[in-house]
Scaffold this motif. Sequence first.
Motif, short mmCIF file in Angstrom:
data_model
loop_
_atom_site.label_atom_id
_atom_site.label_comp_id
_atom_site.label_asym_id
_atom_site.label_seq_id
_atom_site.Cartn_x
_atom_site.Cartn_y
_atom_site.Cartn_z
N HIS A 1 0.86 -1.18 0.00
CA HIS A 1 0.00 0.00 0.00
C HIS A 1 0.90 1.24 0.00
N SER B 1 1.36 4.73 1.11
CA SER B 1 0.76 5.63 2.10
C SER B 1 1.03 7.09 1.78
N SER B 2 2.16 7.38 1.14
CA SER B 2 2.46 8.77 0.79
C SER B 2 3.53 8.81 -0.28
N ASN C 1 -0.02 12.73 0.92
CA ASN C 1 -0.50 11.67 1.79
C ASN C 1 -1.73 11.00 1.19
N ILE C 2 -1.82 9.69 1.35
CA ILE C 2 -2.93 8.87 0.88
C ILE C 2 -3.26 9.21 -0.57
#
Length: 757
Positions: free
Chosen positions: A622, A624-625, A634-635
């Motif tokens: 994943h 995340s940033s 971010n995200i």
Amino acid sequence: MSELPDLVKDLALILVVAGIVTLLFKRLRQPLVLGYIVAGFLVSPHMPYIMSVVDRADVQTWADIGVIFLLFSLGLDFSFKKILKMGIAPVIAATTIIFSMMFLGVSVGSLFGWSRMDSVFLAGMLAMSSTTIIYKAFDDMGLRQQRFASLVMSVLILEDVLAIVMMVLLSAFARGCSPDGSQVLQSLLRIGFFLVLWFVVGIFLIPAFLRRHRSLINDEVLLIVSLGLCCLMAVVSTHVGFSSAFGAFVMGSILAETIEADKIIHLVEPVKNLFGAIFFVSVGMLVDPTILHTYAWPIIGIVLTILLGQAIFGSMGYLLSGQRLKTAMRCGFSMAQIGEFAFIIASLGLSLGVVSSFLYPVVVTVSVITTFLTPYMIRFSTPCYNLLELRLSPSLLMRLDHLTLSPPASLRGESHWKSLLLQMTRNTLIYSILSIAVIMLMFTFFLPLSQRILSSHPLWANLLCGTLTILFISPFLRAMVVKKNHSEEFQALWAESRLNHPLLILTILVRVAVASLFIFYTANRVSHFSNALLFTVAIILLILMIISRQLKHSSIRLERLFIQNLRSRDIEAQVLGRRRPLYEGHLLDRDIHLAELDVPPASLFAGKTLSELALRNRFGVHVSSILRANLRINIPDGHQVIFPGDRLSVIGSDEQISRLSQALTEEVYESNDVEEREMRLRQIIITAGSPLVGKTMQESGLRSRYNCMVVGLEEGKETLSPILPNRPFQKGDIVWVVGETSSIEKLETRFKRHLAN
């Protein structure tokens, strides 16, 4: 023409041979340190078949400089704040490994009948694993982003710090030859005193200096200033009885807290590589085949001691620090080698004349063998764990997985008393060291100077020195007594129970007594009054310091400046979006963890969105940033495009992150026809039969069909005239075009074929 100095000839020989050998080792995917050592053996007098170094003394001087820059670079990668944030777990692992390996080293040396000093120095060499070799092995094997690798590196940082302390202690042992407990304690106190003093003063002065002159400092100036500070601290360190390498390490750790730290690391890297290469070559020059043949059995014994000792005691150290058995074995097996610090400690023993001449080549040979075996030991850890898993009972495996000396998470929270006493003790210690340093400087340098100037009035000279000394240390003494008296912990304990009041008052009185002793000592040195009178004067002066508002503001301003300098790099990371998320520490306690991966400039990932890359489906990670220059995203959603140079913060398991890291490294653009893609400028004359006559640039297809660009039209002027897109080419036009060699040739062939028709 004058003859070249031997130093230049030796340097040319060293670098040429080292370059050839390291290219070979790079192709064989072996650590470059091994290549330097082999190159050193090839250019040494022990290899009579090729040219050898003429003046070994000059090469040794360059090697000593290499040690200074190696330790300086190590300090730049080190941060005292990192050690404090690691907690107790790496400390348990590092101390267990170091003391166990030192015990094995002394035992092995005694078993072979070596002298006491040979055994002690051998113990110091075996205690330290090689940060350089392990980091390189992790990088080559694609393991650097895995969780166990970060655990190994945290312990290696502690080992590097303890190695500096060990070098100082070994120097003291060598000079005393019969060290006792008091001598060890004295050496540790001296190390602690100067370490705190240099760090506090350095953090207070150097970041402020760099900040004030930041507009004037470019890369060249920053490199010279950094190396100058490194050499200055090396000189200061030798003057107070430590090694030059210790001073270089301290200066590196000070600069590591500045905003310019990353840039300094980048600038110093080539200098470190050059002089570090010369150092390792000088190590290889000491390899004597005759000694190796004579000491073959000790070499085999030491190699087995390192491999088995680190595999057993290294794994035990990580187990006691709270790691599971599988992780502990991977960590312990990774540390089964010795490297640069072993060479530095051996060089120290030789320079002090306390170790035998055979020890250095023996240790070098052991390092070469263990370095070669490092990747195999890392790979062997997992099959070894699988074998243990089959042989041991599940209950025993469970007990081993939970074997730890590290306090449980529920006990790690500090009570108010513990927090307050730790802060008070730390402040008292730091301000005491600063006060002692000021007093020593004033009495060593200023007092003799004032006595010479006021030779006819010695009493006035003493009074002047004493007054200035008390004035200089007054901010430290006031902060020592007052600081933390209004902290949250102090107020909470005061309100919690009346029984705490006497103890809290006692903490103030103890600090008042310590501060008064400094004033009493200073006054006693410059006067001959009674002790009672001097102590009364000390108390009165201390009270005046406490109630002085001007001194209060000065003390607070100095402390704020120090805190700002100490946090400058963290502030920069936060402002520029480089600060790692707080949840990272919680992930490390589980099977997944956070890793940061850089997108290479030629990556095939660049230009694609996260949806197109499908990283979750392909690798299971994943994102995340994304850190892009000074912006942290971010995200990110699936429409976010990846750019070259982006730093991806990904969450996943060791295996998932390793596969993604390998893909980023391997999936890149490759151009093997660079020479064939040379750009050329050609002049084209439009004739009557040219296919371009009457066509505009868009209709001509020069860009779309032939991948060529029209630069301009030659009309007898100094510069070319631009051609408008809608202007048709005419007979007699002289057009200049630019394109790759193949495109130009294709265009010229088309013109010739048209004219022939």
